[in-house]
Motif scaffolding. Structure first.
Motif, short mmCIF file in Angstrom:
data_model
loop_
_atom_site.label_atom_id
_atom_site.label_comp_id
_atom_site.label_asym_id
_atom_site.label_seq_id
_atom_site.Cartn_x
_atom_site.Cartn_y
_atom_site.Cartn_z
N ARG A 8 0.72 -1.26 0.18
CA ARG A 8 -0.04 -0.15 -0.02
C ARG A 8 0.92 1.44 -0.08
N LYS A 9 2.05 1.18 0.90
CA LYS A 9 2.64 2.39 1.24
C LYS A 9 3.47 2.83 -0.11
N ASN A 10 4.22 1.59 -0.46
CA ASN A 10 5.21 1.77 -1.42
C ASN A 10 4.85 1.80 -2.97
N TYR A 11 3.66 1.10 -3.33
CA TYR A 11 2.95 0.81 -4.72
C TYR A 11 1.62 1.46 -4.74
N HIS A 12 1.44 2.10 -3.59
CA HIS A 12 -0.20 2.98 -3.76
C HIS A 12 -1.33 1.89 -4.14
N LEU A 13 -1.20 0.68 -3.68
CA LEU A 13 -2.14 -0.29 -4.14
C LEU A 13 -3.35 -0.41 -3.32
N GLY A 14 -4.71 -0.81 -3.86
CA GLY A 14 -5.79 -0.73 -3.24
C GLY A 14 -6.12 -1.76 -2.53
N ASP A 15 -7.06 -2.16 -1.76
CA ASP A 15 -7.36 -3.40 -0.93
C ASP A 15 -7.30 -4.62 -1.69
N LYS A 16 -8.01 -4.60 -2.87
CA LYS A 16 -8.24 -5.64 -3.78
C LYS A 16 -7.00 -6.13 -4.25
N SER A 17 -6.15 -5.29 -4.92
CA SER A 17 -4.75 -5.55 -5.28
C SER A 17 -3.92 -6.14 -4.30
N VAL A 18 -3.72 -5.50 -3.17
CA VAL A 18 -3.14 -6.13 -2.01
C VAL A 18 -3.49 -7.52 -1.66
#
Length: 78
Positions: A8-18
């Motif tokens: 989330r922090k380093n790649y600015h991913l949302g919950d679904k992607s995580v």
């Protein structure tokens, strides 16, 4: 910091992607493909590609997990 937080922090991913990353990571672990390597070796890539030949997301997941592990080691030594 956990792997999901790192993504989330380093790649600015949302919950679904995580969740997708974590699911792929669990698949890699369950198949015994990762054994604590600190770098993405040709044999490790070959193992992942053999198990998941049509999905390059597994290789990227592995790359980002190793990056996370290496950064976490640095954080713990500071």
């Amino acid at each position: 910091m956990e792997f999901g937080d790192f993504l989330r922090k380093n790649y600015h991913l949302g919950d679904k992607s995580v969740k997708d990353y974590i699911s792929r990571w669990n698949g890699i672990l369950n198949k015994g493909l990762y054994n604590g390597e600190t770098e993405l070796t040709p044999s490790l890539i070959a193992s992942v590609d053999k198990e998941y030949p049509e999905d390059s997301h597994y290789r990227l997941t592995l790359k980002r997990y190793i990056e996370f592990q290496n950064k976490r080691k640095l954080w713990n030594t500071q």
